[in-house]
Design a protein around this motif. Structure first.
Motif, PDB file in Angstrom:
ATOM      1  N   GLU A  98      99.872  45.688 -21.587  1.00 56.73           N
ATOM      2  CA  GLU A  98      99.083  46.539 -22.475  1.00 56.73           C
ATOM      3  C   GLU A  98      99.768  46.823 -23.802  1.00 56.73           C
ATOM      4  N   LEU A 103     102.318  51.522 -22.432  1.00 55.91           N
ATOM      5  CA  LEU A 103     103.344  51.689 -21.397  1.00 55.91           C
ATOM      6  C   LEU A 103     104.016  53.042 -21.516  1.00 55.91           C
ATOM      7  N   ARG A 106     101.825  55.719 -20.091  1.00 58.07           N
ATOM      8  CA  ARG A 106     101.817  55.755 -18.622  1.00 58.07           C
ATOM      9  C   ARG A 106     103.086  56.425 -18.090  1.00 58.07           C
ATOM     10  N   THR A 109     102.840  60.117 -18.486  1.00 53.64           N
ATOM     11  CA  THR A 109     101.930  60.681 -17.492  1.00 53.64           C
ATOM     12  C   THR A 109     102.619  60.826 -16.140  1.00 53.64           C
ATOM     13  N   LEU A 110     103.371  59.826 -15.725  1.00 56.70           N
ATOM     14  CA  LEU A 110     104.103  59.912 -14.459  1.00 56.70           C
ATOM     15  C   LEU A 110     105.116  61.050 -14.489  1.00 56.70           C
ATOM     16  N   ALA A 167     104.863  53.906  -7.956  1.00 49.89           N
ATOM     17  CA  ALA A 167     103.951  54.423  -8.973  1.00 49.89           C
ATOM     18  C   ALA A 167     103.877  53.471 -10.169  1.00 49.89           C
ATOM     19  N   VAL A 168     105.019  52.919 -10.553  1.00 50.75           N
ATOM     20  CA  VAL A 168     105.050  51.950 -11.653  1.00 50.75           C
ATOM     21  C   VAL A 168     104.239  50.713 -11.275  1.00 50.75           C
ATOM     22  N   GLU A 169     104.409  50.230 -10.064  1.00 52.14           N
ATOM     23  CA  GLU A 169     103.684  49.038  -9.621  1.00 52.14           C
ATOM     24  C   GLU A 169     102.187  49.300  -9.548  1.00 52.14           C
ATOM     25  N   ALA A 170     101.800  50.518  -9.183  1.00 55.28           N
ATOM     26  CA  ALA A 170     100.378  50.866  -9.143  1.00 55.28           C
ATOM     27  C   ALA A 170      99.750  50.833 -10.534  1.00 55.28           C
ATOM     28  N   CYS A 171     100.578  50.978 -11.554  1.00 60.67           N
ATOM     29  CA  CYS A 171     100.107  50.889 -12.946  1.00 60.67           C
ATOM     30  C   CYS A 171     100.079  49.451 -13.459  1.00 60.67           C
ATOM     31  N   TYR A 173     102.859  47.346 -13.459  1.00 57.17           N
ATOM     32  CA  TYR A 173     104.155  46.965 -14.012  1.00 57.17           C
ATOM     33  C   TYR A 173     105.152  46.748 -12.885  1.00 57.17           C
TER      34      TYR A 173
END
Length: 299
Positions: A98, A103, A106, A109-110, A167-171, A173
Motif C-alpha cells: 500500500e 503502512l 496501520r 492503529t495497532l 496482527a501485522v500479518e492480518a494487515c 504484511y
C-alpha cells in the motif's frame, strides 16, 4: 521494453548484487563500487543492486555510475527503473503493498488499539535514527525516506511479539527479525524483486543468465534463483552455503568484500560458468523465486 532492446540482451548476463558486506566493505568506497559496476556494463552486462537500503540511499551510489543500475530497494519492497540515458538521477518507482503512508497508519492503529510499545523510523528524528544505527546524520535522513517498509525498535515485552506478528500479518504484511530492528514489510523479498527484474528484462522470449552476489541469509533466495552464485565471507566467519539440485554447495567463494574482491569473484565465477555452459539450477530445483529458509532483511 522494446523488441529491439530485448533482442540485444539475448544471451547476456544480469548481475544482481547485495551492497554491504559484498560490493561495499567497511571503507564504503562508493567511487570504487561505481567503477566496478561500470566495468560490468561496458562488458554488456546489466547490473541490479539489491539491498535493505532505501531508494534514496542506493541512489548515492547510482549517481556515480555511468549507466544507472536497476535498484531493488527495501529488500524487494520496491524496484527503481532507470530512465534511459538519465544516469542515476531519474528513476521510475514500482512499490509493493500500500505504500509507506498507509503502512504507518496501520502501525499507529495497532499501537493505539492494542497498546503495543515500539518505535519506527517514522517516529524518530534523523538524529535519533543516527544514534540507533551508527549512520551519519545525512545517512539517517536518507534511511528515513522510505517507500514501503518500516524498521521498528520493539520496546514491549518479548512475549507480546507473537501477537504483534499475527496482527501485522492480518494487515497483509510480514514481520521479520533483523539485527537490532524488526522490519514490517510487504510479503516480498530480494528474490521476488530479482524475478520481477529478470522477467521485465527478459521479455519476448529472451533468456537472461543471472549472476547473484551476496553474503547474508536475506541474500539466499536470490542466490539460489541465479545461474551463478558468488558469496562473500561473513562477519561471523565462514560463508553462506547455496545448495544446488544435488544438495552440494555450488557457490563460488570470493576472497573479500569491496569492489576489488567483488570484481575478482564475479569474473572468476562467470568464466567458469561460460566454460561449463552454466546449467540452469532454477529448473533443476523447480523454483524461480521465493525466499530462502531463515532469511532476514538486514544486510
Amino acid at each position: 521494453m522494446t523488441r529491439q532492446t530485448a533482442a540485444a540482451l539475448q544471451g547476456r548476463w544480469l548481475v544482481v548484487t547485495d551492497l554491504d558486506g559484498t560490493l561495499l566493505d567497511d571503507d564504503y568506497d562508493l567511487d570504487a563500487a561505481a567503477a566496478a559496476i561500470d566495468a560490468q556494463t561496458r562488458r554488456g552486462r546489466t547490473v541490479a543492486l539489491a539491498s535493505s537500503k532505501t531508494c534514496d540511499e542506493m541512489r548515492e551510489l547510482a549517481r556515480r555510475c555511468r549507466a544507472a543500475p536497476v535498484l531493488i530497494f527495501e529488500n524487494g519492497a520496491g524496484i527503481a527503473w532507470p530512465a534511459p540515458g538519465a544516469g542515476g538521477d531519474t528513476y521510475r518507482l514500482e512499490v509493493a503493498g500500500e505504500g509507506y503512508t498507509a503502512l504507518r497508519g496501520r502501525l499507529r492503529t495497532l499501537r493505539r488499539r492494542r497498546g503495543y510499545r515500539f518505535l519506527g523510523f517514522g517516529d524518530l528524528s534523523a538524529r535519533e535514527v543516527a544514534e540507533h544505527t551508527g549512520l551519519s546524520r545525512e545517512g539517517a535522513r536518507l534511511a528515513r525516506h522510505r517507500a514501503a517498509s518500516e524498521p521498528i525498535l520493539w520496546l514491549d515485552e518479548p512475549h507480546r511479539l507473537t501477537a504483534f506478528r499475527a496482527a501485522v500479518e492480518a494487515c497483509g504484511y510480514r514481520l521479520v527479525q533483523g539485527g537490532r530492528f524488526h522490519h514490517v514489510m510487504p510479503c516480498t523479498d530480494k528474490a521476488r524483486g530479482l524475478a520481477r527484474v529478470a522477467d521485465a528484462l527478459g521479455g519476448d522470449g529472451v533468456r537472461l543468465r543471472i549472476a547473484a552476489l551476496g553474503d547474508a541469509d536475506n541474500d539466499l533466495g536470490m542466490l539460489r534463483a541465479a545461474d551463478v552464485a558468488v558469496v562473500f565471507p561473513r562477519r561471523s566467519g565462514g560463508y553462506l552455503a547455496v545448495p544446488g539440485a544435488d544438495g552440494r554447495d555450488r557457490a563460488v567463494q570470493a576472497e573479500a568484500p569491496g569492489a576489488r574482491g567483488w570484481q575478482e569473484g564475479l569474473e572468476r565465477a562467470l568464466k567458469d560458468a561460460e566454460s561449463a555452459g552454466a546449467p540452469d539450477p532454477r529448473a533443476a530445483q523447480g523454483r524461480t523465486d521465493g525466499p530462502g529458509a531463515g532469511e532476514t532483511p538486514d544486510e
